[in-house]
Structures are given as structure tokens and as C-alpha cells.
Design a protein around this motif. Structure first.
Motif, PDB file in Angstrom:
ATOM      1  N   ARG A  46       0.890  -1.117  -0.082  1.00  0.00           N
ATOM      2  CA  ARG A  46       0.008   0.032  -0.030  1.00  0.00           C
ATOM      3  C   ARG A  46       0.888   1.347   0.204  1.00  0.00           C
ATOM      4  O   ARG A  46       0.580   2.170  -0.633  1.00  0.00           O
ATOM      5  N   LEU A  47       1.979   1.276   0.827  1.00  0.00           N
ATOM      6  CA  LEU A  47       2.675   2.264   0.630  1.00  0.00           C
ATOM      7  C   LEU A  47       3.564   2.566  -0.397  1.00  0.00           C
ATOM      8  O   LEU A  47       4.055   3.497  -0.938  1.00  0.00           O
ATOM      9  N   ASN A  48       3.750   1.359  -1.168  1.00  0.00           N
ATOM     10  CA  ASN A  48       4.404   1.564  -2.346  1.00  0.00           C
ATOM     11  C   ASN A  48       3.573   2.465  -3.473  1.00  0.00           C
ATOM     12  O   ASN A  48       4.174   3.031  -4.466  1.00  0.00           O
ATOM     13  N   HIS A  49       2.457   2.578  -3.274  1.00  0.00           N
ATOM     14  CA  HIS A  49       1.573   3.621  -4.127  1.00  0.00           C
ATOM     15  C   HIS A  49       2.015   4.971  -3.815  1.00  0.00           C
ATOM     16  O   HIS A  49       2.117   5.828  -4.723  1.00  0.00           O
ATOM     17  N   LEU A  50       2.392   5.265  -2.709  1.00  0.00           N
ATOM     18  CA  LEU A  50       3.169   6.596  -2.489  1.00  0.00           C
ATOM     19  C   LEU A  50       4.126   6.820  -3.051  1.00  0.00           C
ATOM     20  O   LEU A  50       4.568   7.755  -3.709  1.00  0.00           O
ATOM     21  N   ARG A  51       5.075   5.829  -3.296  1.00  0.00           N
ATOM     22  CA  ARG A  51       6.437   5.750  -3.930  1.00  0.00           C
ATOM     23  C   ARG A  51       6.179   5.940  -5.477  1.00  0.00           C
ATOM     24  O   ARG A  51       6.829   6.920  -6.284  1.00  0.00           O
ATOM     25  N   HIS A  52       5.173   5.184  -6.059  1.00  0.00           N
ATOM     26  CA  HIS A  52       4.915   5.333  -7.498  1.00  0.00           C
ATOM     27  C   HIS A  52       4.490   6.851  -7.918  1.00  0.00           C
ATOM     28  O   HIS A  52       4.949   7.250  -8.602  1.00  0.00           O
ATOM     29  N   GLY A  53       3.684   7.381  -7.015  1.00  0.00           N
ATOM     30  CA  GLY A  53       3.224   8.783  -6.939  1.00  0.00           C
ATOM     31  C   GLY A  53       4.611   9.694  -6.917  1.00  0.00           C
ATOM     32  O   GLY A  53       4.768  10.771  -7.866  1.00  0.00           O
ATOM     33  N   LEU A  54       5.412   9.474  -6.052  1.00  0.00           N
ATOM     34  CA  LEU A  54       6.447  10.545  -6.131  1.00  0.00           C
ATOM     35  C   LEU A  54       7.342  10.424  -7.268  1.00  0.00           C
ATOM     36  O   LEU A  54       7.696  11.337  -7.878  1.00  0.00           O
ATOM     37  N   VAL A  55       7.639   9.074  -7.702  1.00  0.00           N
ATOM     38  CA  VAL A  55       8.476   8.787  -8.919  1.00  0.00           C
ATOM     39  C   VAL A  55       7.705   9.396 -10.180  1.00  0.00           C
ATOM     40  O   VAL A  55       8.346  10.023 -11.157  1.00  0.00           O
ATOM     41  N   ALA A  56       6.274   9.269 -10.387  1.00  0.00           N
ATOM     42  CA  ALA A  56       5.668   9.708 -11.262  1.00  0.00           C
ATOM     43  C   ALA A  56       5.736  11.118 -11.356  1.00  0.00           C
ATOM     44  O   ALA A  56       6.053  11.929 -12.552  1.00  0.00           O
ATOM     45  N   ALA A  57       5.552  12.001 -10.312  1.00  0.00           N
ATOM     46  CA  ALA A  57       5.469  13.332 -10.108  1.00  0.00           C
ATOM     47  C   ALA A  57       6.885  14.056 -10.682  1.00  0.00           C
ATOM     48  O   ALA A  57       7.095  14.723 -11.249  1.00  0.00           O
ATOM     49  N   ALA A  58       7.846  13.202  -9.964  1.00  0.00           N
ATOM     50  CA  ALA A  58       9.423  13.458 -10.244  1.00  0.00           C
ATOM     51  C   ALA A  58       9.683  13.408 -11.744  1.00  0.00           C
ATOM     52  O   ALA A  58      10.210  14.456 -12.400  1.00  0.00           O
ATOM     53  N   TRP A  59       9.154  12.586 -12.416  1.00  0.00           N
ATOM     54  CA  TRP A  59       9.268  12.423 -13.848  1.00  0.00           C
ATOM     55  C   TRP A  59       8.588  13.441 -14.669  1.00  0.00           C
ATOM     56  O   TRP A  59       9.184  14.038 -15.547  1.00  0.00           O
ATOM     57  N   PHE A  60       7.544  13.698 -14.221  1.00  0.00           N
ATOM     58  CA  PHE A  60       6.465  14.965 -14.877  1.00  0.00           C
ATOM     59  C   PHE A  60       7.564  16.323 -14.690  1.00  0.00           C
ATOM     60  O   PHE A  60       7.774  16.879 -15.684  1.00  0.00           O
ATOM     61  N   CYS A  61       7.920  16.602 -13.549  1.00  0.00           N
ATOM     62  CA  CYS A  61       8.788  17.761 -13.281  1.00  0.00           C
ATOM     63  C   CYS A  61      10.170  17.603 -14.020  1.00  0.00           C
ATOM     64  O   CYS A  61      10.712  18.592 -14.492  1.00  0.00           O
ATOM     65  N   ALA A  62      10.807  16.465 -14.375  1.00  0.00           N
ATOM     66  CA  ALA A  62      12.171  16.581 -15.011  1.00  0.00           C
ATOM     67  C   ALA A  62      11.714  16.370 -16.294  1.00  0.00           C
ATOM     68  O   ALA A  62      12.550  17.376 -17.229  1.00  0.00           O
ATOM     69  N   LEU A  63      10.642  16.221 -16.715  1.00  0.00           N
ATOM     70  CA  LEU A  63      10.183  16.324 -18.263  1.00  0.00           C
ATOM     71  C   LEU A  63       9.928  18.008 -18.446  1.00  0.00           C
ATOM     72  O   LEU A  63      10.072  18.358 -19.471  1.00  0.00           O
ATOM     73  N   GLN A  64       9.319  18.587 -17.655  1.00  0.00           N
ATOM     74  CA  GLN A  64       8.991  19.849 -17.688  1.00  0.00           C
ATOM     75  C   GLN A  64      10.282  20.702 -17.679  1.00  0.00           C
ATOM     76  O   GLN A  64      10.347  21.561 -18.303  1.00  0.00           O
ATOM     77  N   ALA A  65      11.066  20.156 -16.939  1.00  0.00           N
ATOM     78  CA  ALA A  65      12.469  20.946 -16.806  1.00  0.00           C
ATOM     79  C   ALA A  65      13.335  20.933 -18.120  1.00  0.00           C
ATOM     80  O   ALA A  65      13.794  21.718 -18.774  1.00  0.00           O
ATOM     81  N   LEU A  66      13.133  19.446 -18.750  1.00  0.00           N
ATOM     82  CA  LEU A  66      13.790  19.187 -20.188  1.00  0.00           C
ATOM     83  C   LEU A  66      13.117  20.303 -21.210  1.00  0.00           C
ATOM     84  O   LEU A  66      13.856  20.619 -22.020  1.00  0.00           O
ATOM     85  N   THR A  67      11.776  20.207 -21.128  1.00  0.00           N
ATOM     86  CA  THR A  67      11.059  21.080 -21.968  1.00  0.00           C
ATOM     87  C   THR A  67      11.621  22.551 -21.956  1.00  0.00           C
ATOM     88  O   THR A  67      11.915  23.019 -22.815  1.00  0.00           O
ATOM     89  N   TRP A  68      11.906  23.077 -20.730  1.00  0.00           N
ATOM     90  CA  TRP A  68      12.294  24.461 -20.480  1.00  0.00           C
ATOM     91  C   TRP A  68      13.731  24.551 -20.841  1.00  0.00           C
ATOM     92  O   TRP A  68      13.826  25.646 -21.406  1.00  0.00           O
ATOM     93  N   LEU A  69      14.554  23.558 -20.677  1.00  0.00           N
ATOM     94  CA  LEU A  69      15.800  23.769 -21.124  1.00  0.00           C
ATOM     95  C   LEU A  69      15.872  23.755 -22.710  1.00  0.00           C
ATOM     96  O   LEU A  69      16.697  24.493 -23.192  1.00  0.00           O
ATOM     97  N   ARG A  70      15.240  22.670 -23.180  1.00  0.00           N
ATOM     98  CA  ARG A  70      15.365  22.815 -24.752  1.00  0.00           C
ATOM     99  C   ARG A  70      14.703  24.200 -25.425  1.00  0.00           C
ATOM    100  O   ARG A  70      15.086  24.693 -26.543  1.00  0.00           O
ATOM    101  N   ALA A  71      13.738  24.780 -24.735  1.00  0.00           N
ATOM    102  CA  ALA A  71      12.944  25.917 -25.398  1.00  0.00           C
ATOM    103  C   ALA A  71      14.151  27.069 -25.135  1.00  0.00           C
ATOM    104  O   ALA A  71      14.145  27.825 -26.110  1.00  0.00           O
ATOM    105  N   SER A  72      14.702  27.141 -24.064  1.00  0.00           N
ATOM    106  CA  SER A  72      15.890  28.113 -23.890  1.00  0.00           C
ATOM    107  C   SER A  72      16.845  27.969 -24.469  1.00  0.00           C
ATOM    108  O   SER A  72      17.369  29.087 -25.139  1.00  0.00           O
ATOM    109  N   LYS A  73      17.252  26.679 -25.149  1.00  0.00           N
ATOM    110  CA  LYS A  73      18.248  26.683 -25.965  1.00  0.00           C
ATOM    111  C   LYS A  73      17.649  27.010 -27.461  1.00  0.00           C
ATOM    112  O   LYS A  73      18.720  27.842 -28.139  1.00  0.00           O
ATOM    113  N   LEU A  74      16.620  26.742 -27.700  1.00  0.00           N
ATOM    114  CA  LEU A  74      16.081  27.312 -28.925  1.00  0.00           C
ATOM    115  C   LEU A  74      16.141  28.702 -29.167  1.00  0.00           C
ATOM    116  O   LEU A  74      16.458  29.591 -30.094  1.00  0.00           O
TER     117      LEU A  74
END
Length: 171
Positions: free
Chosen positions: A134-162
Motif C-alpha cells: 500500500r505504501l508503494n503507491h506513495l512511492r509510485h506517485g513520487l516517482v511519477a511526479a518527479a518524472w513529470f517535473c523532470a520532463l518539464q525541466a527538459l522542456t524548459w531547457l530545450r526551449a531556452s536553447k532554441l
């Protein structure tokens, strides 16, 4: 033509995004496919021999998240603190969530699974495994949210480079 040379910070961010995606997908797979072989929550049985046979901690997670994700998180924190603007915000948010996941993993999930792998089939081991699950669901949520944030960071990085040409905010 855009310069395709990547800085160390960009490589770390790319690797973080890839590792988080792999960790998230593998975590869901383990939870939905592998864990039911170890835990029969309906029948109230814990099969430690199955967990030991799979030994996913040493056979898989050590090579995906225990070592690599932890090191990528530390390196990301170093580079994210030097970034600016939205890139910094999203990257630091990802790092914070992965740090929370790493703390939970090392303080609870790994020690609990190590105990469960040696535990007999009993109501106590089933209860511990159900809580772990049951607690593993919390871990899945953290990893998914971190992945989303890292993807957003990557998007900002690529946009700023352009927008800034090949130099970018981390060159």
C-alpha cells in the motif's frame, strides 16, 4: 543549424528523465505482475521463497534506481541549483521528489523487504507485506511526479536553447 553538443548538466537531466521513466514503469510492473506472486492478500499468504527467487532488489533495482537514480539525483541537485528561471524550479522540484523517494526507499522499503524475504508465512508477514504494498503507491506517485517535473525541466531547457541559440542557460 542548432549545435547538438550537450553540456554535462543537459546529459544529467536527460539521464534523470530516462531513469525516472524506467523506474516508474518497472515499479508499476513489479507491483501489478511480480508482487502478486509473493503476496496473496486475499488468502492471507506471504511467499518469501518466491521473493527470494526473484530477488529483484539485487537483480534489477540495484542497477536501475538504488545506485544510478541516487547518483543522478545528487548530480541533478548540483546542476539544478546553478540553473535559472523555470528550468531551476522544475528541476529542483524533481530532485526534491526523488530525494523523498530515495529516503523512503532506504529507510523503509529496502529494510522491510529484506525482512520479508526471510519471514515465514504468517499473519504478521502478510500484514507487513500488505502495508509495504500500500505504501508503494506513495512511492509510485513520487516517482511519477518527479518524472513529470523532470520532463518539464527538459522542456524548459530545450526551449531556452532554441531561444538563446546553442549557448542555453547551462552552457
Amino acid at each position: 543549424m542548432m549545435n547538438m553538443k550537450l553540456s554535462a548538466a543537459e546529459i544529467i537531466l536527460w539521464l534523470l528523465v530516462l531513469n525516472l521513466g524506467l523506474s516508474f514503469g518497472a515499479g508499476l510492473y513489479e507491483h501489478r505482475i511480480v508482487l502478486p506472486r509473493w503476496l496473496d492478500a486475499q488468502g492471507m499468504h506471504w511467499f518469501s521463497e518466491e521473493a527470494r527467487r526473484d530477488n529483484v532488489g539485487l537483480r534489477f533495482w540495484a542497477f536501475v534506481s538504488t545506485g544510478p537514480l541516487t547518483l543522478l539525483t545528487l548530480a541533478s541537485g548540483f546542476f539544478a541549483l546553478r540553473a535559472t528561471g523555470a528550468l531551476r524550479v522544475w528541476w529542483l522540484a524533481a530532485v526534491a521528489m526523488v530525494l523523498a523517494d530515495r529516503l523512503l526507499t532506504f529507510s523503509y522499503f529496502i529494510p522491510t523487504m529484506m525482512r520479508l524475504m526471510q519471514a515465514a508465512d504468517s499473519s504478521e508477514s502478510v500484514a507487513s507485506a500488505v502495508l509495504w504494498s500500500r505504501l508503494n503507491h506513495l512511492r509510485h506517485g513520487l516517482v511519477a511526479a518527479a518524472w513529470f517535473c523532470a520532463l518539464q525541466a527538459l522542456t524548459w531547457l530545450r526551449a531556452s536553447k532554441l531561444l538563446q541559440g546553442a549557448a542555453g542557460p547551462l552552457a
